[in-house]
Write an enzyme that holds these catalytic residues in place. Sequence first.
Site, PDB file in Angstrom:
ATOM      1  N   ASP A   8       5.500 -42.776 -13.156  1.00 61.51           N
ATOM      2  CA  ASP A   8       4.371 -41.930 -13.041  1.00 61.51           C
ATOM      3  C   ASP A   8       3.788 -41.893 -11.904  1.00 61.51           C
ATOM      4  O   ASP A   8       3.565 -43.190 -11.130  1.00 61.51           O
ATOM      5  CB  ASP A   8       3.335 -41.856 -14.377  1.00 61.51           C
ATOM      6  CG  ASP A   8       2.412 -40.808 -14.253  1.00 61.51           C
ATOM      7  OD1 ASP A   8       2.715 -39.696 -14.451  1.00 61.51           O
ATOM      8  OD2 ASP A   8       1.087 -41.281 -14.251  1.00 61.51           O
ATOM      9  N   ILE A   9       3.128 -40.938 -11.474  1.00 62.15           N
ATOM     10  CA  ILE A   9       2.539 -40.669 -10.040  1.00 62.15           C
ATOM     11  C   ILE A   9       1.182 -40.914 -10.269  1.00 62.15           C
ATOM     12  O   ILE A   9       0.372 -41.924  -9.792  1.00 62.15           O
ATOM     13  CB  ILE A   9       2.927 -39.368  -9.363  1.00 62.15           C
ATOM     14  CG1 ILE A   9       4.256 -39.432  -8.868  1.00 62.15           C
ATOM     15  CG2 ILE A   9       1.850 -39.273  -8.063  1.00 62.15           C
ATOM     16  CD1 ILE A   9       4.910 -38.250  -8.159  1.00 62.15           C
ATOM     17  N   ASP A  10       0.431 -39.884 -10.764  1.00 61.27           N
ATOM     18  CA  ASP A  10      -0.916 -39.801 -10.860  1.00 61.27           C
ATOM     19  C   ASP A  10      -1.686 -40.765 -11.770  1.00 61.27           C
ATOM     20  O   ASP A  10      -1.112 -41.044 -12.851  1.00 61.27           O
ATOM     21  CB  ASP A  10      -1.453 -38.430 -11.423  1.00 61.27           C
ATOM     22  CG  ASP A  10      -1.267 -37.390 -10.175  1.00 61.27           C
ATOM     23  OD1 ASP A  10      -1.865 -37.415  -9.193  1.00 61.27           O
ATOM     24  OD2 ASP A  10      -0.499 -36.499 -10.572  1.00 61.27           O
ATOM     25  N   THR A  42       7.244 -37.113 -12.911  1.00 64.62           N
ATOM     26  CA  THR A  42       5.759 -36.462 -12.807  1.00 64.62           C
ATOM     27  C   THR A  42       5.772 -35.154 -13.470  1.00 64.62           C
ATOM     28  O   THR A  42       6.722 -34.290 -13.377  1.00 64.62           O
ATOM     29  CB  THR A  42       5.505 -36.451 -11.551  1.00 64.62           C
ATOM     30  OG1 THR A  42       4.358 -35.649 -11.089  1.00 64.62           O
ATOM     31  CG2 THR A  42       6.649 -35.909 -10.468  1.00 64.62           C
ATOM     32  N   GLY A  43       4.593 -34.759 -13.630  1.00 61.87           N
ATOM     33  CA  GLY A  43       4.120 -33.153 -13.850  1.00 61.87           C
ATOM     34  C   GLY A  43       4.479 -32.220 -12.761  1.00 61.87           C
ATOM     35  O   GLY A  43       4.332 -31.435 -12.937  1.00 61.87           O
ATOM     36  N   LYS A 196       9.559 -36.336 -20.473  1.00 60.43           N
ATOM     37  CA  LYS A 196       9.884 -37.250 -19.534  1.00 60.43           C
ATOM     38  C   LYS A 196      11.099 -38.317 -20.293  1.00 60.43           C
ATOM     39  O   LYS A 196      12.050 -38.689 -19.407  1.00 60.43           O
ATOM     40  CB  LYS A 196       8.997 -37.961 -18.920  1.00 60.43           C
ATOM     41  CG  LYS A 196       7.868 -37.140 -18.017  1.00 60.43           C
ATOM     42  CD  LYS A 196       6.953 -38.130 -17.569  1.00 60.43           C
ATOM     43  CE  LYS A 196       5.742 -37.504 -16.596  1.00 60.43           C
ATOM     44  NZ  LYS A 196       4.775 -38.576 -16.021  1.00 60.43           N
ATOM     45  N   ASP A 219       0.444 -43.887 -17.900  1.00 57.71           N
ATOM     46  CA  ASP A 219      -1.073 -44.064 -18.416  1.00 57.71           C
ATOM     47  C   ASP A 219      -1.324 -42.940 -19.465  1.00 57.71           C
ATOM     48  O   ASP A 219      -2.486 -42.847 -19.841  1.00 57.71           O
ATOM     49  CB  ASP A 219      -1.920 -44.140 -17.022  1.00 57.71           C
ATOM     50  CG  ASP A 219      -2.032 -42.668 -16.369  1.00 57.71           C
ATOM     51  OD1 ASP A 219      -3.038 -41.723 -16.458  1.00 57.71           O
ATOM     52  OD2 ASP A 219      -0.900 -42.049 -15.880  1.00 57.71           O
ATOM     53  N   ASN A 222       1.752 -37.822 -21.626  1.00 56.43           N
ATOM     54  CA  ASN A 222       2.976 -37.101 -21.161  1.00 56.43           C
ATOM     55  C   ASN A 222       4.035 -38.341 -20.792  1.00 56.43           C
ATOM     56  O   ASN A 222       5.093 -38.093 -20.547  1.00 56.43           O
ATOM     57  CB  ASN A 222       3.023 -36.117 -20.183  1.00 56.43           C
ATOM     58  CG  ASN A 222       2.472 -36.702 -18.904  1.00 56.43           C
ATOM     59  OD1 ASN A 222       1.453 -37.582 -19.029  1.00 56.43           O
ATOM     60  ND2 ASN A 222       2.505 -36.135 -17.739  1.00 56.43           N
TER      61      ASN A 222
END
Length: 268
Positions: A8-10, A42-43, A196, A219, A222
């Site tokens: 994940d990114i954020d 990622t979203g 995902k 985290d 999603n």
Amino acid sequence: MIKLIALDIDDTLLTSQRHILPTTKQAVQDALAQGIKVVLCTGRPLAGAKPFLDELGLAGDEQYVITYNGAVTETVSGQVMAKHLLDNAAYREITTYGQAHHLPTNVLDAHSNIYTANRDVDWWIVEQAAESEAGLFIRQPDELPADFAIAKGAFVGPESLLDECEAAVKAAFRDRFYVVRAGRNFIELMDPIVNKGQALSDLAEQLNLTAENVMAVGDEGNDLPMFDFAGVAVSMGNGTAEAKAHADYVTAANDDDGLAQAIRKFAL
């Protein structure tokens, strides 16, 4: 043996200041040197992920990225491998619901553009567009083509507002859409087969990898579907209680070198 790391990114790859720690960057480089695929999941659209792909040295048609929470899987260079969009009727339904319930609402097309029917654009929509490096357009549904399709819709706003409306939104849409709290300030709606985990499973199959070859780190809500698929599921220490409960292991927080520690523990 881990052969693919899904990130994940954020609040996972990025610190709370939205930077990649040098230790994280080094761990990713070490993984790439061993032939391990590193896939950002990622979203965000590709444009919103690209600065971090570039910073990590991920490029070309042999590296991959899962965008829009799994609605689009593509190579880092932008070659689309799979996409699952919502049609115009779904777009109108999401927009109408947001207007009726006074929820800031936007949708993303498959070309990194954000559309909202809110004339007074909510701050969170502006922030979302900035983070995703997306164009932002104010349009009513009748101002767009009849075949206008979207990768996802989103209700956004302060955490307290989304806490209040989350159950109602899920009750209204969950029989027809994948509905997920993608962050404290986002409730997102996508094609029912999109998440995902499904995108990660499909990509692993194309790369002739099994779930046991996959490590996933995230985290938020999603990220749970990719936790359920991956052989090793890692929640960040700053993750939600739900993410931690679904994970095999909880690492340190994103500001405390948690991602690099997890990569070294399980993949290197």
